[in-house]
Design a protein around this motif. Sequence first.
Motif, PDB file in Angstrom:
ATOM      1  N   GLY A  63     -10.700  22.526 -48.078  1.00 51.89           N
ATOM      2  CA  GLY A  63     -10.835  21.106 -47.784  1.00 51.89           C
ATOM      3  C   GLY A  63      -9.659  20.595 -46.993  1.00 51.89           C
ATOM      4  N   ARG A  64      -8.487  21.178 -47.213  1.00 51.24           N
ATOM      5  CA  ARG A  64      -7.277  20.753 -46.505  1.00 51.24           C
ATOM      6  C   ARG A  64      -7.166  21.359 -45.113  1.00 51.24           C
ATOM      7  N   VAL A  65      -8.199  22.116 -44.699  1.00 45.99           N
ATOM      8  CA  VAL A  65      -8.188  22.551 -43.309  1.00 45.99           C
ATOM      9  C   VAL A  65      -8.278  21.332 -42.414  1.00 45.99           C
ATOM     10  N   ILE A 148     -10.143  10.024 -48.635  1.00 44.50           N
ATOM     11  CA  ILE A 148     -10.249  11.243 -47.859  1.00 44.50           C
ATOM     12  C   ILE A 148      -9.984  12.381 -48.824  1.00 44.50           C
ATOM     13  N   GLN A 149     -10.244  13.590 -48.427  1.00 45.78           N
ATOM     14  CA  GLN A 149     -10.101  14.744 -49.328  1.00 45.78           C
ATOM     15  C   GLN A 149     -10.925  14.539 -50.598  1.00 45.78           C
ATOM     16  N   TYR A 150     -12.228  14.661 -50.451  1.00 47.54           N
ATOM     17  CA  TYR A 150     -13.090  14.296 -51.573  1.00 47.54           C
ATOM     18  C   TYR A 150     -13.132  15.349 -52.675  1.00 47.54           C
TER      19      TYR A 150
ATOM     20  N   GLY B  20      -0.307  18.613 -40.357  1.00 50.96           N
ATOM     21  CA  GLY B  20      -1.133  18.235 -41.494  1.00 50.96           C
ATOM     22  C   GLY B  20      -2.613  18.347 -41.180  1.00 50.96           C
ATOM     23  N   CYS B  21      -3.427  17.867 -42.138  1.00 48.24           N
ATOM     24  CA  CYS B  21      -4.858  18.088 -42.001  1.00 48.24           C
ATOM     25  C   CYS B  21      -5.551  16.910 -41.367  1.00 48.24           C
ATOM     26  N   ASN B  22      -4.853  15.928 -40.796  1.00 45.74           N
ATOM     27  CA  ASN B  22      -5.462  14.731 -40.222  1.00 45.74           C
ATOM     28  C   ASN B  22      -5.819  13.690 -41.252  1.00 45.74           C
ATOM     29  N   GLY B  23      -5.848  14.059 -42.512  1.00 46.20           N
ATOM     30  CA  GLY B  23      -6.241  13.112 -43.540  1.00 46.20           C
ATOM     31  C   GLY B  23      -5.304  11.928 -43.558  1.00 46.20           C
ATOM     32  N   CYS B  24      -3.996  12.198 -43.617  1.00 46.64           N
ATOM     33  CA  CYS B  24      -3.052  11.100 -43.662  1.00 46.64           C
ATOM     34  C   CYS B  24      -2.986  10.391 -42.324  1.00 46.64           C
ATOM     35  N   ASP B  25      -3.258  11.097 -41.245  1.00 45.01           N
ATOM     36  CA  ASP B  25      -3.196  10.466 -39.925  1.00 45.01           C
ATOM     37  C   ASP B  25      -4.261   9.401 -39.782  1.00 45.01           C
ATOM     38  N   CYS B  85       4.806  11.027 -44.921  1.00 46.42           N
ATOM     39  CA  CYS B  85       3.525  10.545 -45.422  1.00 46.42           C
ATOM     40  C   CYS B  85       2.742  11.677 -46.038  1.00 46.42           C
ATOM     41  N   GLY B  86       2.522  11.636 -47.310  1.00 41.67           N
ATOM     42  CA  GLY B  86       1.639  12.607 -47.924  1.00 41.67           C
ATOM     43  C   GLY B  86       2.364  13.724 -48.628  1.00 41.67           C
ATOM     44  N   ALA B  87       1.639  14.390 -49.523  1.00 41.98           N
ATOM     45  CA  ALA B  87       2.235  15.442 -50.324  1.00 41.98           C
ATOM     46  C   ALA B  87       2.758  16.567 -49.459  1.00 41.98           C
ATOM     47  N   CYS B  88       2.010  16.914 -48.408  1.00 38.58           N
ATOM     48  CA  CYS B  88       2.429  18.111 -47.676  1.00 38.58           C
ATOM     49  C   CYS B  88       3.614  17.825 -46.781  1.00 38.58           C
ATOM     50  N   ALA B  89       3.825  16.576 -46.365  1.00 41.94           N
ATOM     51  CA  ALA B  89       5.033  16.292 -45.591  1.00 41.94           C
ATOM     52  C   ALA B  89       6.243  16.218 -46.499  1.00 41.94           C
ATOM     53  N   VAL B  94      -0.115  21.693 -50.670  1.00 41.17           N
ATOM     54  CA  VAL B  94      -0.983  22.841 -50.859  1.00 41.17           C
ATOM     55  C   VAL B  94      -0.614  23.958 -49.890  1.00 41.17           C
ATOM     56  N   PHE B  95       0.066  23.631 -48.814  1.00 34.35           N
ATOM     57  CA  PHE B  95       0.397  24.642 -47.816  1.00 34.35           C
ATOM     58  C   PHE B  95       1.706  25.357 -48.114  1.00 34.35           C
ATOM     59  N   ARG B  96       2.354  25.017 -49.181  1.00 36.96           N
ATOM     60  CA  ARG B  96       3.657  25.602 -49.468  1.00 36.96           C
ATOM     61  C   ARG B  96       3.545  27.113 -49.567  1.00 36.96           C
ATOM     62  N   CYS B 116       3.654   9.486 -51.593  1.00 30.51           N
ATOM     63  CA  CYS B 116       2.986  10.609 -52.235  1.00 30.51           C
ATOM     64  C   CYS B 116       1.488  10.543 -51.995  1.00 30.51           C
ATOM     65  N   GLY B 117       0.786  11.512 -52.497  1.00 30.44           N
ATOM     66  CA  GLY B 117      -0.667  11.509 -52.449  1.00 30.44           C
ATOM     67  C   GLY B 117      -1.227  12.457 -51.423  1.00 30.44           C
ATOM     68  N   CYS B 118      -2.367  13.009 -51.749  1.00 27.07           N
ATOM     69  CA  CYS B 118      -3.050  13.902 -50.810  1.00 27.07           C
ATOM     70  C   CYS B 118      -4.504  13.478 -50.792  1.00 27.07           C
ATOM     71  N   GLY B 119      -4.999  12.601 -49.898  1.00 21.15           N
ATOM     72  CA  GLY B 119      -4.160  11.939 -48.940  1.00 21.15           C
ATOM     73  C   GLY B 119      -3.671  10.598 -49.463  1.00 21.15           C
ATOM     74  N   THR B 120      -2.682  10.093 -48.774  1.00 20.44           N
ATOM     75  CA  THR B 120      -2.121   8.806 -49.159  1.00 20.44           C
ATOM     76  C   THR B 120      -3.134   7.699 -48.929  1.00 20.44           C
TER      77      THR B 120
HETATM   78  S1  SF4 Z   1      -1.063  15.322 -47.778  1.00 23.17           S
HETATM   79 FE1  SF4 Z   1      -3.154  16.117 -48.013  1.00 23.17          FE
HETATM   80  S2  SF4 Z   1      -4.431  14.665 -46.853  1.00 23.17           S
HETATM   81 FE2  SF4 Z   1      -2.308  14.348 -46.179  1.00 23.17          FE
HETATM   82  S3  SF4 Z   1      -2.050  15.641 -44.349  1.00 23.17           S
HETATM   83 FE3  SF4 Z   1      -1.351  16.838 -46.147  1.00 23.17          FE
HETATM   84  S4  SF4 Z   1      -3.143  18.020 -46.809  1.00 23.17           S
HETATM   85 FE4  SF4 Z   1      -3.883  16.355 -45.468  1.00 23.17          FE
END
Ligand code: SF4
Lengths: 362, 174, 113
Positions: A63-65, A148-150, B20-25, B85-89, B94-96, B116-120
Amino acid sequence: MGRQYEIPVGAQHISLLEPLHFKFTTENEKIIKTDANVYYVHRGIEQACVTKFKFRQVSFVVGRVCGLCSISHTTAYSQVAEKLLKLEIPKKAKYLRMLVIELDRIHSHLLCLSHVAENSGFEALFMKTMMYREFSMELLEAVCGNRIQYDFSIVGGVTRDLRTDVAQQILQRLKTFMPQLDELVGIYENNWTLSLKNKGVGVLTREQAMQLNVVGPFARAAGLEVDVRNETEDLLPWKEVGFEMITDTAGDVHARNMIRLREIYVSIRIIQNIINGLPEGELVTETKAFPEGEATVRLEAPRGELFYYAKGNKTQVLERLKIKAPTFSNVAGMVKAFEGNEYASAPAIIASYDPCLSCTAR
Amino acid sequence: MNLAAYRKKSPWILHYNAGGCNGCDIEILACLSPKYDIERFGMINTGNPKQSDILLVTGPVTKRSRERLVEIYAQMPEPKVVISCGACASTGGVFRGMYNCEGGIDQFIPVDVYVCGCGTRPEQIIDGVVQALAILEKKTKALEEPVQLKRAAKQEEGQLNRRELADDIKPLLT
Amino acid sequence: MKKIETTLEHLRKDIAAFYNPGLHHFMVMNAVETGEQMEVQWFFADYAHPCETTCFYALTGREDEVPSIKDIVLSAWVAEAELVDLMNIKVENTAKGFVLEPDFESGPLLKKK
Ligand code: SF4
């Protein structure tokens, strides 16, 4: 022959959401050659999916792709894992997956449209489209619990049921959205200023689309009838809920806008049909089996055909997982469609491809 | 009005996706849209690092984008604030540990606010930006503080020793 | 999924005979490790309904050079460049460095280095 200049765009640019690098070779403002560097966001998800994570966890990782079409990725992965496990999922789960995929398609298409408007220099239309888009995010939050990210699909089914009040809310909001969508169609179709930037710009013909194996709205705007919802029915019964193919012939930015807007009408109809005919039943099929053998799955994401290949070896961890995202197929077509256009049109053309590079690079 | 007042009233933001995955963007984009309307704080999304005050970064830093990230940060004028912005930044999320990820932008540039948050959610981003404004104001004040040498010269063996006069402000000079 | 076995020598001939841009589209290339050898796969899908996915596969050694199908399938260069970097196989006329940085460790996806 005029003098040639090289103009780089990216990796960070106002018109790009993601890091993407184009090098245009121009001659008298005309683009004659393009080089693309699309792998800025390569993270190595495929490798992590076959080493670090167990096969049930992978559906959350894929999902995080991509944040825009995360439901397509999780569903496609769940389906390929179910094929490896030889699992039949309940019909209700299939319907709920289709519901969320279509809601996701509405929000993704509207985002792309607003982005085209912004990059064409029409800021007010960007704001308007974003304002109308907000209802789909709220509905997604009501259905899945996150904007997002359901994380909605899991191996064997779905995680949440559709509450009746949420179903009523969806129908209600769609009804208020319909006149707004008609208004947007009117603007994108007839606005004279926008047509200067969009009509006849970034043309990809049907012949080229066929040769370059382009998929998604990009191909359908050129008149190529490619839509996975039309081609497969074994996993998700699209025809049953009223899918209809939409194509155009012009193949320019304007045609891509219109394809996206008209597809939203189809999505709305599909959602209404799903809610009105939602079957009863379980949400998940349980199993203790382990994945074994090889399987492939194709699914129509908002940007086109998504393809998953998986190979299992009877353990918790998969042997190989291959993800092919829609934009990956479109890279060759993207580079081609710039040719012969003015450099000033490049941002609008880029936005109209709706590129998703985090999908491509993984 | 002078520059400091403008900066307080209208900070410009720059957004960079470091993998990132575009979610936070898209949530940052949603912040700019009418419902959340970050422009009521006077903010405009700009594409030019040389004109911006706040850097919003999403994504775990991938190997190919890390130089660009540092470059963009270096090009921004002082005072500047970085929001992750976001957990991965913030940590890699999850990408760690994936082979092409560095995990967290704070390994490369100093971060002031973590969201925080995935996504924020857009509300969280707005909250982070408002906190960043306070930090920006503090940094501006610190920057505008006039530099004064407070030490007096020492009397040593019949001579005046002025070598340590500037010791207090040496960290500012490097 | 229909799997068709082929060899590296016959690959270009087989794909040229099969591929018709009006009927199928090329999707992606993939490689799987099978013991000492590699199984390289080329995926095609039909446009029609019901749709068939066709997979050509060839078993190769790790050092063999895989012929390129760039001139038959015009969009195949992206898939080839990606596979060269990720799986460390050699493809005719394809350089490294499209996906990963020049200083990368070859073939991060390989389980057996
Ligand atoms: S924190 Fe989650 S939603 Fe935001 S860019 Fe990273 S993987 Fe995507």
